[in-house]
Design an enzyme around this catalytic site. Structure first.
Site, PDB file in Angstrom:
ATOM      1  N   PHE A 153       0.831  -1.206   0.000  1.00 49.53           N
ATOM      2  CA  PHE A 153       0.000   0.000   0.000  1.00 49.53           C
ATOM      3  C   PHE A 153       0.865   1.255   0.000  1.00 49.53           C
ATOM      4  O   PHE A 153       2.076   1.194   0.126  1.00 49.53           O
ATOM      5  CB  PHE A 153      -1.002  -0.010   1.162  1.00 49.53           C
ATOM      6  CG  PHE A 153      -2.135   0.933   0.917  1.00 49.53           C
ATOM      7  CD1 PHE A 153      -2.340   2.023   1.733  1.00 49.53           C
ATOM      8  CD2 PHE A 153      -2.961   0.770  -0.191  1.00 49.53           C
ATOM      9  CE1 PHE A 153      -3.353   2.924   1.474  1.00 49.53           C
ATOM     10  CE2 PHE A 153      -3.980   1.664  -0.453  1.00 49.53           C
ATOM     11  CZ  PHE A 153      -4.174   2.750   0.370  1.00 49.53           C
ATOM     12  N   ASP A 154       0.220   2.428  -0.071  1.00 51.39           N
ATOM     13  CA  ASP A 154       0.941   3.660  -0.415  1.00 51.39           C
ATOM     14  C   ASP A 154       2.105   3.987   0.510  1.00 51.39           C
ATOM     15  O   ASP A 154       3.240   4.175   0.062  1.00 51.39           O
ATOM     16  CB  ASP A 154      -0.034   4.840  -0.513  1.00 51.39           C
ATOM     17  CG  ASP A 154      -0.692   5.168   0.824  1.00 51.39           C
ATOM     18  OD1 ASP A 154      -1.252   6.266   0.927  1.00 51.39           O
ATOM     19  OD2 ASP A 154      -0.638   4.337   1.744  1.00 51.39           O
ATOM     20  N   LYS A 202      -6.742   0.449  12.127  1.00 54.10           N
ATOM     21  CA  LYS A 202      -7.715  -0.376  11.422  1.00 54.10           C
ATOM     22  C   LYS A 202      -8.180  -1.454  12.364  1.00 54.10           C
ATOM     23  O   LYS A 202      -9.075  -1.194  13.172  1.00 54.10           O
ATOM     24  CB  LYS A 202      -7.102  -0.980  10.126  1.00 54.10           C
ATOM     25  CG  LYS A 202      -6.889   0.043   9.019  1.00 54.10           C
ATOM     26  CD  LYS A 202      -5.601   0.795   9.212  1.00 54.10           C
ATOM     27  CE  LYS A 202      -5.236   1.599   7.986  1.00 54.10           C
ATOM     28  NZ  LYS A 202      -4.117   2.529   8.230  1.00 54.10           N
ATOM     29  N   HIS A 226      -0.789  11.740  -3.363  1.00 53.11           N
ATOM     30  CA  HIS A 226      -2.262  11.781  -3.329  1.00 53.11           C
ATOM     31  C   HIS A 226      -2.785  12.478  -2.082  1.00 53.11           C
ATOM     32  O   HIS A 226      -3.916  12.967  -2.061  1.00 53.11           O
ATOM     33  CB  HIS A 226      -2.847  10.378  -3.487  1.00 53.11           C
ATOM     34  CG  HIS A 226      -2.753   9.480  -2.285  1.00 53.11           C
ATOM     35  ND1 HIS A 226      -3.859   9.020  -1.630  1.00 53.11           N
ATOM     36  CD2 HIS A 226      -1.697   8.950  -1.627  1.00 53.11           C
ATOM     37  CE1 HIS A 226      -3.483   8.243  -0.622  1.00 53.11           C
ATOM     38  NE2 HIS A 226      -2.171   8.187  -0.610  1.00 53.11           N
TER      39      HIS A 226
HETATM   40  C1  LIG Z   1      -2.207  -1.848   4.365  1.00 57.34           C
HETATM   41  C2  LIG Z   1      -1.707  -0.611   5.068  1.00 57.34           C
HETATM   42  N1  LIG Z   1      -0.488  -0.622   5.657  1.00 57.34           N
HETATM   43  C3  LIG Z   1      -0.010   0.479   6.295  1.00 57.34           C
HETATM   44  C4  LIG Z   1      -0.742   1.645   6.358  1.00 57.34           C
HETATM   45  C5  LIG Z   1      -0.157   2.850   7.097  1.00 57.34           C
HETATM   46  O1  LIG Z   1      -0.803   2.933   8.343  1.00 57.34           O
HETATM   47  P1  LIG Z   1      -1.015   4.355   9.045  1.00 57.34           P
HETATM   48  O2  LIG Z   1       0.288   5.064   9.057  1.00 57.34           O
HETATM   49  O3  LIG Z   1      -2.047   5.088   8.241  1.00 57.34           O
HETATM   50  O4  LIG Z   1      -1.503   3.997  10.432  1.00 57.34           O
HETATM   51  C6  LIG Z   1      -1.996   1.712   5.757  1.00 57.34           C
HETATM   52  C7  LIG Z   1      -2.762   2.965   5.795  1.00 57.34           C
HETATM   53  N2  LIG Z   1      -3.855   3.008   5.179  1.00 57.34           N
HETATM   54  C8  LIG Z   1      -4.697   4.170   5.098  1.00 57.34           C
HETATM   55  C9  LIG Z   1      -3.954   5.320   4.420  1.00 57.34           C
HETATM   56  C10 LIG Z   1      -4.882   6.314   3.858  1.00 57.34           C
HETATM   57  C11 LIG Z   1      -5.183   6.265   2.509  1.00 57.34           C
HETATM   58  C12 LIG Z   1      -6.098   7.156   1.987  1.00 57.34           C
HETATM   59  C13 LIG Z   1      -6.725   8.070   2.815  1.00 57.34           C
HETATM   60  C14 LIG Z   1      -6.424   8.106   4.181  1.00 57.34           C
HETATM   61  C15 LIG Z   1      -5.517   7.202   4.719  1.00 57.34           C
HETATM   62  C16 LIG Z   1      -5.953   3.735   4.336  1.00 57.34           C
HETATM   63  O5  LIG Z   1      -5.927   2.681   3.684  1.00 57.34           O
HETATM   64  O6  LIG Z   1      -6.957   4.416   4.434  1.00 57.34           O
HETATM   65  C17 LIG Z   1      -2.493   0.556   5.109  1.00 57.34           C
HETATM   66  O7  LIG Z   1      -3.732   0.542   4.529  1.00 57.34           O
END
Ligand SMILES: Cc1ncc(COP(=O)(O)O)c(/C=N/[C@@H](Cc2ccccc2)C(=O)O)c1O
Length: 458
Positions: A124-125, A258, A450
């Site tokens: 992921f990003d 999450k 983004h």
């Molecule tokens: C599979 C996975 N691994 C690590 C992290 C980092 O974790 P963290 O640093 O955010 O706690 C994420 C964060 N995912 C957020 C990020 C986001 C994307 C778009 C809008 C708002 C937020 C999301 O999917 O929504 C994740 O999905």
């Protein structure tokens, strides 16, 4: 007659949300440079931007906050969290961090060096960002079925073992710090990885002497899909399945925002004392002492309760059924979505939804903006904007799927809100032919664009 499903909880506190007019929303989008992250929350009626940190805590979690031990070192709350993490995952060593990307920063500071390659399913990003920021390369080995939204493969987060072995054969072992399995796989639509695949990835990685780590943000939802879909798992508890999942890894990073059911927090959990010692130094530099790592004692106390709640079947059945309810409504309306429906979100295929908008004008972002204009619902683009530019060529990287993600916060909205969302998207779908122009970038940062990119109408 069978009794219908209903939530295993009742509501004790509510927070007012506000409706607005279309004219107001068009003005607010202009002021936000057409980036939904820049909207004020009071200008959003239903917020599906993310399921990260946006859920509701339980009364027991709020009660745990009052018992938080704020000692700088050796906090009772750290011990509670450490015991819970070991009981659920089997990992002995714990390093709290303030959120998931902080866990990635600490762990990758130890394990990832310039020129390395990190294979896995779709990173992921922020995870990819922390790999590329260190001038290393994330290699996506996800199965091809994941990129056909109509293919009903039950585990679209799986890793293609031939693709993975090709990476192991084509790169020296010293330049492959670990294989990363993201559970569930966010970028491919909140899709799970099967136990069978995890076991095979671990066996192959052991054969080549490569460690395996889990990006565990939605591990409990992954365990739920294993219980529901994988042969022989139907009679096992979620917690039993979680323990087996983590037995196929050498460690994990976690965004507790999450499946930790809290609003802030993350952690690293490991079996290797050597990596723990090295990562401890980076924790002290970047996060704080190793028994709090950027978290307050009260937040660690709430997280210990949240992890136990998140790994209960009744909660997961309720959470995932709500996402599925919305997904099935959109399918009923003929809207192209990633199937099977993901665990934390419904992902709309914007290329099929808006055929008249060229990829260079960011169709997923265009669709997200139209959905907000229509009904005050905020979503997020999981497509070209999120994919960032190629670090070398600086050209746009066009991912196979150009998705709008409807991320459903945990224990937060009712199915009336789901009906509202589905109707709003149906309304946009009915006028999709009229949407022929997208947007262009007026400013963007070097990486993870983004979050802060600025756009204008093309
Ligand atoms: C599979 C996975 N691994 C690590 C992290 C980092 O974790 P963290 O640093 O955010 O706690 C994420 C964060 N995912 C957020 C990020 C986001 C994307 C778009 C809008 C708002 C937020 C999301 O999917 O929504 C994740 O999905």
């Amino acid at each position: 007659m069978n009794l219908p499903y209903a939530e295993p909880f009742r509501i004790k506190m509510v927070e007012e949300i506000y409706q607005s007019t279309r004219a107001e929303r068009e003005q607010w989008l202009k002021e936000a440079n057409y980036n939904l992250f820049n909207l004020k929350s009071s200008h959003v009626y239903i917020d599906l931007l993310t399921d990260s940190g946006t859920g509701a805590m339980s009364d027991r979690q709020w009660a745990a906050l009052m018992t938080g031990d704020e000692s700088y070192a050796g906090s009772r709350s750290f011990e509670q969290l450490q015991n819970t993490v070991e009981r659920i995952t089997g990992f002995k060593y714990l390093l709290p961090t303030h959120q998931g990307r902080a866990a990635e920063n600490v762990l990758f500071s130890v394990l990832v060096k310039e020129g390395d390659v990190v294979p896995g399913n779709s990173h992921f990003d922020t995870t990819k960002g922390h790999i590329e920021f260190r001038k290393a390369h994330a290699i996506d080995c996800t199965i091809d079925e994941a990129f056909d939204i109509n293919d009903l493969h039950p585990f679209k987060g799986n890793i293609n073992l031939e693709k993975l072995e090709a990476v192991y054969k084509n790169h020296p072992k010293e330049s492959i710090p670990f294989c990363l399995i993201t559970i569930t796989c966010n970028s491919s639509g909140g899709q799970p990885v099967s136990l069978e695949n995890m076991k095979a990835v671990k066996a192959l990685s052991d054969q080549y002497g490569i460690p395996v780590f889990f990006d565990s943000a939605r591990f409990a939802e992954n365990a739920y899909f294993i219980k529901k879909r994988e042969q022989g798992q139907e009679n096992r508890s979620i917690k039993e399945i979680c323990k087996e999942i983590f037995s196929y890894g050498d460690g994990m990073t976690m965004s507790s925002k999450k499946d930790g059911l809290v609003n802030i927090g993350g952690f690293i959990a490991l079996n290797s004392e050597e990596i723990f010692r090295k990562a401890s130094n980076f924790t002290i530099i970047y996060e704080g002492f190793i028994t709090y790592g950027g978290m307050a004692g009260r937040d660690m106390a709430a997280l210990a309760v949240g992890l136990d709640e998140a790994t209960e079947f009744a909660y997961l059945e309720s959470r995932i059924s709500q996402v599925e309810y919305l997904g099935n409504k959109l399918i009923e309306y003929g809207i192209p979505v990633q199937k099977p429906i993901g665990g934390h979100a419904v992902f709309i295929d914007s290329l099929n939804f808006l055929p008249n908008v060229s990829r260079e004008e960011y169709p997923a972002q265009t669709l997200g903006l139209e959905i907000y204009k229509e009904a005050g619902i905020r979503t997020v683009e999981i497509g070209t904007l999120l994919a960032d530019r190629d670090p070398e060529t600086r050209q746009n990287r066009y991912p196979k799927l150009e998705l709008v993600r409807l991320a459903i916060p945990r224990r937060t909205y009712t199915n009336n809100h789901m009906d509202y969302i589905a109707t709003a998207i149906k309304n946009v779908y009915e006028r999709r032919e009229e949407i022929a122009k997208g947007y262009k970038i007026t400013w963007e940062p070097e990486i993870l664009r983004h979050f802060t990119v600025q756009l204008e109408k093309a």
